[in-house]
Design an enzyme around this catalytic site. Structure first.
Site, mmCIF file in Angstrom:
data_model
loop_
_atom_site.group_PDB
_atom_site.id
_atom_site.type_symbol
_atom_site.label_atom_id
_atom_site.label_comp_id
_atom_site.label_asym_id
_atom_site.label_seq_id
_atom_site.Cartn_x
_atom_site.Cartn_y
_atom_site.Cartn_z
ATOM 1 N N LYS A 38 -0.498 -8.536 10.273
ATOM 2 C CA LYS A 38 -0.253 -7.113 10.027
ATOM 3 C C LYS A 38 -0.266 -6.324 11.328
ATOM 4 O O LYS A 38 0.653 -5.536 11.614
ATOM 5 C CB LYS A 38 -1.314 -6.561 9.077
ATOM 6 C CG LYS A 38 -1.145 -5.079 8.752
ATOM 7 C CD LYS A 38 -2.442 -4.430 8.314
ATOM 8 C CE LYS A 38 -3.313 -4.118 9.503
ATOM 9 N NZ LYS A 38 -4.496 -3.290 9.146
ATOM 10 N N CYS A 92 -0.903 7.715 -4.955
ATOM 11 C CA CYS A 92 -1.326 6.462 -5.607
ATOM 12 C C CYS A 92 -2.615 5.964 -4.967
ATOM 13 O O CYS A 92 -2.684 4.882 -4.373
ATOM 14 C CB CYS A 92 -0.216 5.425 -5.505
ATOM 15 S SG CYS A 92 -0.476 3.980 -6.576
ATOM 16 N N CYS A 136 -1.184 9.922 -11.240
ATOM 17 C CA CYS A 136 0.033 9.647 -12.003
ATOM 18 C C CYS A 136 0.612 10.916 -12.630
ATOM 19 O O CYS A 136 1.786 10.928 -13.033
ATOM 20 C CB CYS A 136 -0.246 8.619 -13.101
ATOM 21 S SG CYS A 136 -0.789 7.004 -12.486
ATOM 22 N N CYS A 174 3.208 12.097 -10.082
ATOM 23 C CA CYS A 174 4.061 11.050 -9.521
ATOM 24 C C CYS A 174 5.378 11.009 -10.299
ATOM 25 O O CYS A 174 5.382 10.918 -11.534
ATOM 26 C CB CYS A 174 3.362 9.699 -9.568
ATOM 27 S SG CYS A 174 4.330 8.353 -8.850
ATOM 28 N N CYS A 183 7.258 2.960 -13.016
ATOM 29 C CA CYS A 183 5.989 2.304 -12.673
ATOM 30 C C CYS A 183 5.380 1.688 -13.921
ATOM 31 O O CYS A 183 4.990 2.421 -14.848
ATOM 32 C CB CYS A 183 5.022 3.316 -12.051
ATOM 33 S SG CYS A 183 3.425 2.586 -11.594
#
Length: 419
Positions: free
Chosen positions: A280, A350, A357, A360, A368
């Site tokens: 990463k 999120c 939510c 969103c 989703c």
């Protein structure tokens, strides 16, 4: 009182003389016993050639005589008692064993004159250069492209333009702003990435500023090597695993100086050979420091959100599995944007605990599969910026005057037009 006989042998004589001791009670004191020696006879010794060994010890034979003599009371009282040896405590046994072994080793080291046998070298003693392990870039069987991923990607990207996340102002890309030298800019980016593991961006950004001040105003490889561990630990004391990261920073700086000409490498394999650097950090360092999109930097946000969206079948368990799955179907031109986009999306909307939510757009559009009903009355409101449509651009071009088309002024209204 029993009588005893003593046999003495001389090394020069060839005969053996036997002497017997006789006892009697003293006439003056009945409690005193007197002993008298009387020679019995001489016996020839065997030949020296036939005798296996000669002994100079005095042998005493005790023979019991059946007489009417009553032994003295003192003789009866003096009876040697056999005592069992005292057991040495375990602690004393260990100390005694340690002293004995150390004495034997010291004696062997001083008394031995022969050349010691060479010790077999273990694998760890042999200093062999380790080649950096290659970071896997593809799966043997590519992961299938999830349905509706483009629409989902576009919706998240549109939401990201409407709010400012901590990663936008305090991410690892901000560490290079205060540096002027290109090498220092790349190294400051790598240091910020190494400190960001298991740490929020706010704390990482403050630790980078503290470390820059502690190193004299600039984050350099030479300054990191010369600094004391206590100075580095004090500067980064609020990041997660600060003690371990201090060791990694020192070791990585020494390796960069010795093997990479005091600069950040430009490949993922070389970056992953540094202590404390994983895939990463390597791919994010390449994107920010070298502008190379060779892979996807997958952190906890990217790993968590892509699994919530159902992009992995079956769900991945590690960030490395997530990275390989994404790289098998995501277009390469999106490698540099997906990390920054999903990290900010995960920091504001999120979130890991009680995701928003209710605000969103993925929940509204049904994109989703993990969406849920959230009561937002007691939640802090998210400040969104309004997106205004930009006015249309007006382009003005001027034509050049030519002979075919000359400028003719309009007729004046006061003058009559000629017929």
């Amino acid at each position: 009182m029993p009588s005893s006989s003593i046999r003495t042998t001389s090394s020069l004589d060839t005969t053996r003389r036997t002497t017997r001791l006789t006892s009697r009670v003293s006439a003056f004191n009945p409690q005193v016993t007197l002993f008298e020696a009387a020679e019995l006879e001489d016996q020839a010794l065997p030949d020296s050639s036939s005798s296996p060994r000669r002994s100079k010890r005095v042998k005493v034979e005790v023979k019991t005589e059946t007489d009417s003599h009553i032994p003295d009371l003192e003789d009866l009282k003096y009876v040697p008692k056999t005592r069992t040896p005292r057991k040495t405590p375990k602690k004393e046994e260990k100390q005694l064993y340690t002293l004995q072994t150390s004495a034997v080793k010291a004696e062997a080291s001083t008394s031995s004159t022969a050349t010691p046998t060479p010790r077999k070298r273990k694998k760890a003693d042999v200093a062999s250069p380790k080649k950096p392990k290659a970071v896997p870039q593809a799966l043997a069987i590519p992961h299938p492209e999830p349905p509706n991923w483009r629409e989902t990607y576009s919706a998240i990207k549109e939401m990201r333009t409407r709010f400012v996340a901590p990663v936008d102002t305090m991410g690892c890309q901000q560490a290079q702003v205060a540096e002027k030298d290109p090498k220092n800019r790349r190294y400051a980016t790598l240091v910020s990435l190494m400190l960001s593991s298991q740490t929020k961006d706010e704390i990482t950004n403050a630790a980078v500023d503290n470390l820059r001040a502690a190193l004299g105003g600039s984050i350099t490889i030479e300054g990191m090597i010369a600094a004391d561990d206590a100075v580095i630990q004090k500067a980064i004391a609020k990041v997660g695993f600060w003690s371990k990261k201090t060791t990694y920073l020192k070791q990585a700086a020494i390796k960069l100086r010795d093997e990479f000409d005091s600069d950040v490498p430009d490949t993922a394999d070389k970056l992953c050979s540094l202590p404390g650097v994983g895939p990463k950090m390597a791919f994010l360092a390449l994107q920010i420091a070298w502008n190379q999109n060779d892979g996807i930097g997958v952190d906890v946000h990217v790993h968590r959100i892509t699994n919530l969206l159902g992009w992995h079948k079956p769900p991945t368990k590690t960030p490395e599995q997530t990275r390989l799955n994404l790289q098998s179907w995501l277009p390469k031109e999106l490698y540099g944007d997906i990390n920054h986009m999903l990290v900010g999306f995960g920091q504001v909307i999120c979130v890991p605990v009680s995701p928003r939510c209710d605000v969103c757009e993925l929940s509204v559009k049904g994109l989703c599969p993990s969406a849920r009903v959230v009561n937002s009355k007691k939640r802090k409101a998210i400040v969104f910026t309004e997106v205004k449509e930009s006015p249309p651009k007006i382009e003005i071009t001027m034509e050049e005057e030519t002979e075919e088309k000359k400028f003719i002024p309009p007729p004046s209204p006061s003058r009559p037009q000629p017929t």
